[in-house]
Design an enzyme around this catalytic site. Sequence first.
Site, mmCIF file in Angstrom:
data_model
loop_
_atom_site.group_PDB
_atom_site.id
_atom_site.type_symbol
_atom_site.label_atom_id
_atom_site.label_comp_id
_atom_site.label_asym_id
_atom_site.label_seq_id
_atom_site.Cartn_x
_atom_site.Cartn_y
_atom_site.Cartn_z
ATOM 1 N N HIS A 230 1.481 82.586 46.841
ATOM 2 C CA HIS A 230 0.391 81.687 46.456
ATOM 3 C C HIS A 230 0.939 80.332 46.028
ATOM 4 C CE1 HIS A 230 -2.321 85.075 46.827
ATOM 5 N NE2 HIS A 230 -1.312 85.778 46.337
ATOM 6 N N LYS B 173 34.700 83.759 29.999
ATOM 7 C CA LYS B 173 36.031 84.057 30.528
ATOM 8 C C LYS B 173 37.052 83.053 29.997
ATOM 9 C CE LYS B 173 38.699 84.210 34.679
ATOM 10 N NZ LYS B 173 38.809 83.867 36.095
ATOM 11 N N GLU C 142 28.658 75.163 26.857
ATOM 12 C CA GLU C 142 27.417 75.822 26.441
ATOM 13 C C GLU C 142 27.713 77.019 25.534
ATOM 14 O OE1 GLU C 142 28.220 74.837 29.447
ATOM 15 O OE2 GLU C 142 26.506 73.952 30.492
ATOM 16 N N LYS D 52 31.442 68.085 34.635
ATOM 17 C CA LYS D 52 31.866 68.401 33.260
ATOM 18 C C LYS D 52 32.670 67.226 32.695
ATOM 19 C CE LYS D 52 32.335 73.400 34.065
ATOM 20 N NZ LYS D 52 33.237 74.539 34.145
ATOM 21 N N GLU E 275 28.166 79.411 44.690
ATOM 22 C CA GLU E 275 29.412 79.003 44.027
ATOM 23 C C GLU E 275 30.607 79.526 44.828
ATOM 24 O OE1 GLU E 275 30.620 80.069 39.828
ATOM 25 O OE2 GLU E 275 29.702 78.144 39.389
#
Length: 514
Positions: free
Chosen positions: A370, A193, A199, A480, A339
Amino acid sequence: MPADFRQLPSWQTLAKLAGNRRLASRDDELSILEPMSLGGLTVDMAKQLVSAEEWHSLLRLAEESNLQGAIERQFDGTFENRSEGKTVQHVRLRTPLASDEKLNDEVETERERMLDFAEGVRDGSLRGHTGRPISTVVNIGIGGSHLGPQVLVNAFPTSTIDVRFLANIDGLTLERTLRRLDPERTLVIVASKSFSTLEALENAGAVKSWFIERGAEGAIARQFIAVTERLDRAVAMGFSRESCFRLWGWTGGRYSIWSPIGLATAIAFGAPFFRAFLAGARKLDEHFRNADLADNLPIRLALTALWNSEFLDRGVHLVLPYDSRLAEIPTYLQQLELESNGKRVTADGDDIAGHTVPFIWGGEETNGQHAFHQFLLQGTRRFSADFVAVRTAPTRYDSHHRWLLANCFAQSEAMRFGNAPDTPPHRRVPGGTPSTTILFNELDAESIGAFLAMYEQKVFCLGHLWQINSFDQWGVELGKTLAEPIYEALAGSPTASHPATEPLIARIRNPGRD
Ligand code: F6P
């Protein structure tokens, strides 16, 4: 109306009722909530801890806090995200909103452009730079630009196009993703966006270099697509306007699967699939907007979640899918719920006197049985759970599927009702854990659209009841900012770091010997 909903009479009553419930032993009672079905989903709340009186007070809280008014503002397109100076309009991506019809049309035009593109890739009319058809899509993007498409690709493992995801900033993941890719037949989607996420941009740069190293410069113009709000940034980085699909600022990342962020899924499954996915969500929106408070699925989910976390002290919420096709749901809901509602101040900036969203976790079942169910059944922590399963088997292995369902229902029963009180202590399972079971009739595009929209609207209701802004995420910014000088220090520049981090940086730069 009091500024703080915790002062409302219904909130005070609920606190008293919760106190009474703690004193009385009422764990054998079934909840008064009847199962409801909508959009291919059945939502069963028989194992919640809700009496008629408690439910009545929860509904009064919804009324006294004017939840209906907030819902109306959402469908008008006027609900505010004040800290970002925006209105909240992601619902417009699937359900036309009352305000600004021109914008509804623009959204539809962009969607059709995206779906035409997807169909072109699928039918081979849009090909790679050497004329060969596309066989693989790499979706570069993280958070909301990754998790929604990943849920869908995992839920429908039938695509003839191989979709790979490159989210994390991890060289090994990058290498593994690129392994055996054919640069002539690979389409790269850079989904971001903001078009400024570390990243996404680092991975996009590395993948671009990988193409160039293989002599496939010609692929960059044809086979690299951007999905972003910041068309300016994408164009500045060399994308042509025609190879960009648009997001609007009013779509939060975690609410963007309905937008061109879904491009990888539209390519994988086709335009009719994507339209059906939106139709499922639209059906849920119509229900959310029009159904009574008491028979409104997202409101039921929100009120029981509020009751469990705020009043019955459940600080953890498990999401347990009993179907490998839904294995990515817990991760998706982690971003959506945490978030959105992981906040400590109200939308007005006041401290919250109490808790907001419980921690969400979970994973594919029966694997968890398990591993961590021992803790759930006999540990000391209190939690609530959503069990998720599909009625019909996707394979000829019917008995496998019946075992999945049997285990799903058995676990919710064990957690809720436990075993007999005279069971020896080491075998005693006390029960008392509230849960909801959500059953897909069939797993298809429409029902998963309804499912994801139902959770979005649940999150919206909870944000309203906690009076927080569910549509910002300022907390993620600090890390960040801190990472930048640390990166520089790791790379060798003499940047000062926090004394608590300095030794680690020194250890990386001067490994020495043990
Ligand atoms: O850092 C958090 C976040 O902003 C999420 O809200 C978002 O989904 C993700 O990063 C990716 O952001 P973008 O789509 O702008 O790359």
